[in-house]
Design an enzyme around this catalytic site. Sequence first.
Site, mmCIF file in Angstrom:
data_model
loop_
_atom_site.group_PDB
_atom_site.id
_atom_site.type_symbol
_atom_site.label_atom_id
_atom_site.label_comp_id
_atom_site.label_asym_id
_atom_site.label_seq_id
_atom_site.Cartn_x
_atom_site.Cartn_y
_atom_site.Cartn_z
ATOM 1 N N LYS A 23 0.729 -1.284 -0.001
ATOM 2 C CA LYS A 23 0.049 0.140 0.031
ATOM 3 C C LYS A 23 0.903 1.327 -0.023
ATOM 4 C CE LYS A 23 -1.480 1.615 4.117
ATOM 5 N NZ LYS A 23 -1.177 2.929 4.505
ATOM 6 N N ASN A 24 1.828 1.217 0.850
ATOM 7 C CA ASN A 24 2.669 2.544 1.076
ATOM 8 C C ASN A 24 3.476 2.657 -0.257
ATOM 9 O OD1 ASN A 24 1.196 3.057 3.388
ATOM 10 N ND2 ASN A 24 3.163 2.610 4.792
ATOM 11 N N CYS A 78 -3.685 12.770 12.989
ATOM 12 C CA CYS A 78 -4.340 11.686 13.065
ATOM 13 C C CYS A 78 -4.133 10.775 14.311
ATOM 14 C CB CYS A 78 -4.274 10.586 11.888
ATOM 15 S SG CYS A 78 -2.575 9.800 11.745
ATOM 16 N N ARG A 130 1.541 14.736 12.934
ATOM 17 C CA ARG A 130 2.016 14.392 11.496
ATOM 18 C C ARG A 130 1.940 15.697 10.568
ATOM 19 N NH1 ARG A 130 -0.471 8.918 9.426
ATOM 20 N NH2 ARG A 130 1.386 8.980 8.296
ATOM 21 N N ASP A 135 5.779 0.907 11.847
ATOM 22 C CA ASP A 135 4.244 0.070 11.379
ATOM 23 C C ASP A 135 4.164 -1.278 11.691
ATOM 24 O OD1 ASP A 135 3.356 2.506 10.143
ATOM 25 O OD2 ASP A 135 4.164 1.935 8.074
ATOM 26 N N ARG A 177 -8.002 -0.615 5.816
ATOM 27 C CA ARG A 177 -7.287 0.569 4.925
ATOM 28 C C ARG A 177 -5.981 -0.177 4.448
ATOM 29 N NH1 ARG A 177 -5.663 5.126 8.332
ATOM 30 N NH2 ARG A 177 -4.449 5.260 6.397
HETATM 31 N N1 EPU Z 1 7.415 14.792 9.920
HETATM 32 C C1 EPU Z 1 7.810 15.875 10.245
HETATM 33 N N2 EPU Z 1 7.566 16.717 9.273
HETATM 34 C C2 EPU Z 1 7.198 16.334 7.964
HETATM 35 C C3 EPU Z 1 6.862 14.940 7.604
HETATM 36 C C4 EPU Z 1 7.085 13.992 8.854
HETATM 37 O O1 EPU Z 1 8.072 16.315 11.280
HETATM 38 O O2 EPU Z 1 7.068 17.292 6.918
HETATM 39 C C5 EPU Z 1 7.694 13.715 11.112
HETATM 40 C C6 EPU Z 1 6.523 12.706 11.484
HETATM 41 O O3 EPU Z 1 5.540 13.763 12.393
HETATM 42 C C7 EPU Z 1 7.210 11.617 12.023
HETATM 43 C C8 EPU Z 1 8.484 11.473 10.986
HETATM 44 O O4 EPU Z 1 8.697 12.627 10.584
HETATM 45 O O5 EPU Z 1 7.483 11.869 13.410
HETATM 46 C C9 EPU Z 1 8.388 10.462 9.859
HETATM 47 O O6 EPU Z 1 6.903 10.600 9.240
HETATM 48 P P1 EPU Z 1 7.064 10.301 7.528
HETATM 49 O O7 EPU Z 1 6.831 11.712 6.749
HETATM 50 O O8 EPU Z 1 8.109 9.636 7.165
HETATM 51 O O9 EPU Z 1 5.734 9.471 7.622
HETATM 52 P P2 EPU Z 1 4.758 9.470 6.187
HETATM 53 O O10 EPU Z 1 5.531 9.600 5.127
HETATM 54 O O11 EPU Z 1 3.496 10.437 6.450
HETATM 55 C C10 EPU Z 1 4.798 6.971 5.948
HETATM 56 C C11 EPU Z 1 3.738 5.884 6.085
HETATM 57 C C12 EPU Z 1 3.453 5.302 7.355
HETATM 58 C C13 EPU Z 1 4.723 5.370 8.353
HETATM 59 C C14 EPU Z 1 5.625 6.378 8.138
HETATM 60 C C15 EPU Z 1 6.853 6.185 8.923
HETATM 61 C C16 EPU Z 1 2.739 5.916 3.887
HETATM 62 C C17 EPU Z 1 1.412 6.124 3.198
HETATM 63 N N3 EPU Z 1 2.524 6.271 5.331
HETATM 64 O O12 EPU Z 1 4.079 8.051 6.402
HETATM 65 O O13 EPU Z 1 2.573 4.389 7.248
HETATM 66 O O14 EPU Z 1 4.298 4.860 9.484
HETATM 67 O O15 EPU Z 1 5.933 6.565 6.636
HETATM 68 O O16 EPU Z 1 7.684 4.884 8.307
HETATM 69 O O17 EPU Z 1 3.573 5.476 3.280
HETATM 70 C C18 EPU Z 1 0.761 2.966 8.106
HETATM 71 O O18 EPU Z 1 1.103 2.284 6.831
HETATM 72 O O19 EPU Z 1 0.118 2.549 8.767
HETATM 73 C C19 EPU Z 1 1.337 4.089 8.032
HETATM 74 C C20 EPU Z 1 1.148 5.109 9.178
#
Ligand code: EPU
Length: 431
Positions: free
Chosen positions: A22-23, A117, A122, A316, A408
């Site tokens: 999915k991701n 969320c 986030r 995750d 999801r």
């Molecule tokens: N963060 C910031 N600023 C940003 C972006 C992120 O401070 O602009 C922080 C976040 O709050 C968090 C950390 O950086 O503390 C990592 O967040 P990241 O941006 O890597 O998360 P994401 O890209 O939004 C993806 C996955 C998540 C998974 C995270 C971490 C997808 C669709 N989602 O989210 O998956 O937990 O990377 O590996 O790819 C799930 O599948 O259940 C899920 C939540």
Amino acid sequence: MDVFEIEGSRRLSGEIEVNGSKNAALPLMAAALLTTEPITFDDVPDLSDIRNMQMLLTELGCAIERTGQHSCILHTTDTTESHARYDIVKTMRASVCVLGPLLAARGKARVSLPGGCAIGQRPIDLHLRGLEALGATFELQEGDVIGRVPGGRLRGARVFLGGAFGSTVLGTANVMSAATLAEGTTVIESAACEPEIVDVANLLNSMGAKITGAGSPRIVVEGVKELGGANHRVIPDRIEAGTLMVAAAITAGDLTITNCPLDALMAATNCLEQIGVEVRALDDESSMRARVRVQGGRAFNPCDITTQPHPGFPTDLQAQFMALLTLADGTSVITEKIFPERFLHVAELSRMGAQLFRQGPTAIVSGVRRLVGAPVMASDLRASAGLVLAGLAAEGTTRVLRVYHLDRGYEKLEERLATVGAQIKRVTVED
Ligand code: EPU
């Protein structure tokens, strides 16, 4: 509302296949906005998040033809609409991954801010910082981020994507995707190293992009004038694979997991081995699509886990491993370094007899001899998976409420677990 009813204490055995990730699929699909030629995808999981992404892309002028349960063709034919509306974004935060492709291909984007969320705040500041470095400007209007590209084309630049919690996965996908069409070379420092980023880079390269270094903290993107069509098979889902490994372990079962991305699961398999679970590759044909036998024993050792960016232990899989460690012979310490608030499953697991104590980003898990079935509430995708796993091991009946969270990210999980011996069924009850 759909509920899972699980009769626990059944040993799982047999063969089970891992679906596409999915991701990876979400940012891969968003990349279809970068070209007006068709992109064919295989191994796209059939999940509510994927359907939401399809809805969003359709609104953004990308025609979607489903050619099979797990395959589709995405073809951007109309580039006039660049607004990702709150209605869709609020149901799926990953909608933000259209931001980079829209700015690169159309010079403008309006994306509703996703908000927080169940797993934490986030923010998307790193995405914006990265895209600003490439020349985009942003303003906030009515909860939407409005991005523009003065002059119409992004410019390559040096971008630093490190934040307080490490890099950002979708932020890296956004900046990398945007940089493919920028003028000149972009160097992304402190890029996310997750396998999903490598998959996105592979698709972009087969569309004609020039990306090197994906999978390392330094990605170099040489901008090109245009991108074309491609065929792409999505990588298998490492989190689903890890969840199935825990399902084998927690039921003292014996599962052969096929299409298993073993290479992407080193931290998780290392923990399983410490816990006393046997994980063995049955072939080495492709370590991202391996056949892996996982055998759980009757007793587990405790194990300390700290979640980290890849290749560290994935956040995750934290809830699923917590479920397993509730039954260990001793005390484990689990520290969450990516989403420090991601502990909603702690209270629910406690309802099943787990001995858990949480303080800040750390949970102390004191192993108990048995879990007992109970009604429990799913709060987010991975917490739900943890509760299902606990239910598989618990004595008696567990009812997991609000399984739409689980839907999801796991396709027909109950049907697939039933084929390997789980007593689990979906029932619909009044909300
Ligand atoms: N963060 C910031 N600023 C940003 C972006 C992120 O401070 O602009 C922080 C976040 O709050 C968090 C950390 O950086 O503390 C990592 O967040 P990241 O941006 O890597 O998360 P994401 O890209 O939004 C993806 C996955 C998540 C998974 C995270 C971490 C997808 C669709 N989602 O989210 O998956 O937990 O990377 O590996 O790819 C799930 O599948 O259940 C899920 C939540």
